[in-house]
Scaffold this active site. Structure first.
Site, PDB file in Angstrom:
ATOM      1  CB  SER A 121      -0.870   0.057   1.196  1.00  0.00           C
ATOM      2  OG  SER A 121      -1.915   1.046   1.189  1.00  0.00           O
ATOM      3  CG  ASP A 134      -6.426  -2.369  -4.168  1.00  0.00           C
ATOM      4  OD1 ASP A 134      -6.781  -1.374  -3.694  1.00  0.00           O
ATOM      5  OD2 ASP A 134      -5.412  -2.592  -4.010  1.00  0.00           O
ATOM      6  CG  HIS A 164      -5.707  -1.840  -0.471  1.00  0.00           C
ATOM      7  ND1 HIS A 164      -4.918  -1.561  -1.525  1.00  0.00           N
ATOM      8  CD2 HIS A 164      -5.233  -1.187   0.864  1.00  0.00           C
ATOM      9  CE1 HIS A 164      -3.918  -0.752  -0.879  1.00  0.00           C
ATOM     10  NE2 HIS A 164      -4.112  -0.613   0.251  1.00  0.00           N
TER      11      HIS A 164
END
Length: 398
Positions: A184, A338, A368
């Site tokens: 991320s 995502d 995610h």
């Protein structure tokens, strides 16, 4: 009677609002995911209150913090690399050869996250167990107390310290077998620091692998197909993504409002859109049903006050091909469900066009944060599957 009905209706509506999520049928364990998502949504909504009271935005997530606990297989130590807090995992078993190493950068939207969180601590232990690797999990200062480039600089300072020959020798690390990885916002920092390393005359070590796990890589265009398709997807909704980006640079709501409208890039920076033009960079299957709209230019004053969103250290997708072609073997993991999926896909296209060897894994039933969901704390089957695949790939290639 109507008052009792109203009193019953209100909590029912609130429960439904926080628990319901449009989870695709391809994703397993719907109910468990909805419960976790409801907890996270509550965190998002009460974060401003905690900030007003002088606390960090997500104090309830402190329950994820675990102490540095060594066992019969690994020595775990919290220490400082150039004044940056890190957690280091070293295998206890003696080795006749130098070991591979993984320098890992946690995610959390630059606003939360910690190397001491249970899922990251467990990932570090798994890397020691399955890769026989030395693992460094680095922290960095977070927004809104600290803004860009503080996060980048903290990570880069810790990494430069680790890459010193003296430090690598102290931990028994093979300089030719080092991976820099992160998920991320951590994936963003992985891409940024690897680009920076290329032109650092003091760093002689060549990183073998960079691994970007559902990375967020550009702040110019907030209207990608993945933004549209996953606008209300679990874990990170589009509104949260835009807010995380904005808070990375400033607490000024003016930038947030401009980014929400996708009208924050000034006309004098319009040449940068070629680096993030999804209509030319995305594979056909991810463009299907979408029409590209050129973002509307915003006021120059915003970019002058907060130039960070135009900085390649914050948006690594803005790097020139002359930089990209010098990057090491790159592993990119993207997830279908995502909101930041297309950032990874566009970087994949640009790296391959520049001649970089790239290994891409696309998780069709992924969302995610799926690797963290493989920890024993959360115990998602799909998460465990992806962690196992990831560690197997690292063992074979690092």
């Amino acid at each position: 009677m109507w008052k009792k009905s109203l009193c019953l209706l209100i909590p029912c509506v609130l429960i439904a609002y926080y628990c319901y999520a449009p989870i695709p049928h391809e994703i397993e364990q719907h109910w468990e995911l909805m419960m976790i998502w409801s907890f996270m949504r509550i965190q998002m909504h009460i974060a401003p209150l905690f900030e007003m009271l002088g606390f960090r935005p997500f104090p309830l997530l402190e329950i994820l913090v675990v102490p540095p606990t060594s066992d019969e297989n690994v020595t775990v130590t919290d220490t400082l690399f150039n004044n940056v807090p890190v957690r280091v995992f070293v295998p206890k078993q003696k080795s006749s050869t130098l070991r591979r190493a993984v320098f890992y950068i946690h995610g959390g939207g630059w606003v939360t996250g910690s190397a001491a969180w249970g899922p990251y601590d467990e990932l570090g232990r798994w890397m020691v167990e399955r890769l026989d690797a030395v693992v460094v999990l680095t922290d960095y200062r977070l927004s809104p107390q600290y803004h860009f480039p503080t996060q980048f600089e903290d990570v880069y300072d810790a990494l430069r310290w680790f890459l010193r020959k003296k430090v690598l020798a102290e931990y028994g690390v093979d300089p030719s077998r080092i991976c820099i990885a992160g998920d991320s916002a951590g994936g963003n920092l992985v891409a940024a620091v690897n680009q920076k390393l290329l032109n650092d005359p003091e760093i002689k070590i060549k990183v073998k692998i960079q691994s970007l796990i559902y990375p967020v890589l550009q702040a110019l265009d907030m209207d990608l197909p993945s933004h549209r398709e996953n606008i209300h997807m679990v874990i990170v909704e589009k509104e949260h993504l835009v807010e995380f980006w904005s808070r990375y640079f400033t607490s000024d709501k003016a930038l947030l409002e401009a980014m929400v409208a996708n009208q924050h890039t000034p006309v004098e920076s319009s040449h940068l859109f070629k680096f993030v033009n999804w209509s030319t960079l995305l594979p056909e299957r991810f463009k299907k049903g979408h029409v590209y709209t050129t973002p509307i230019h915003g006021p120059s004053e915003l970019a002058k006050k907060y130039p960070g969103f135009l900085d390649v250290r914050a948006s690594p997708l803005l790097a020139n091909d002359s930089i990209l072609r010098r990057l090491p073997l790159t592993h990119i993991l993207t997830c279908q469900y995502d909101v930041v999926r297309d950032d990874g896909l566009m970087y994949l296209s640009r790296l391959r066009a520049a001649g970089v060897r790239v290994v891409h894994e696309h998780v069709e039933d992924g969302f995610h944060g799926i690797l963290s969901f493989g920890s024993s704390l959360i115990n998602f089957r799909a998460g465990k599957r992806e962690v196992n695949k990831y560690l197997k790939w690292l063992k074979e290639n690092l």
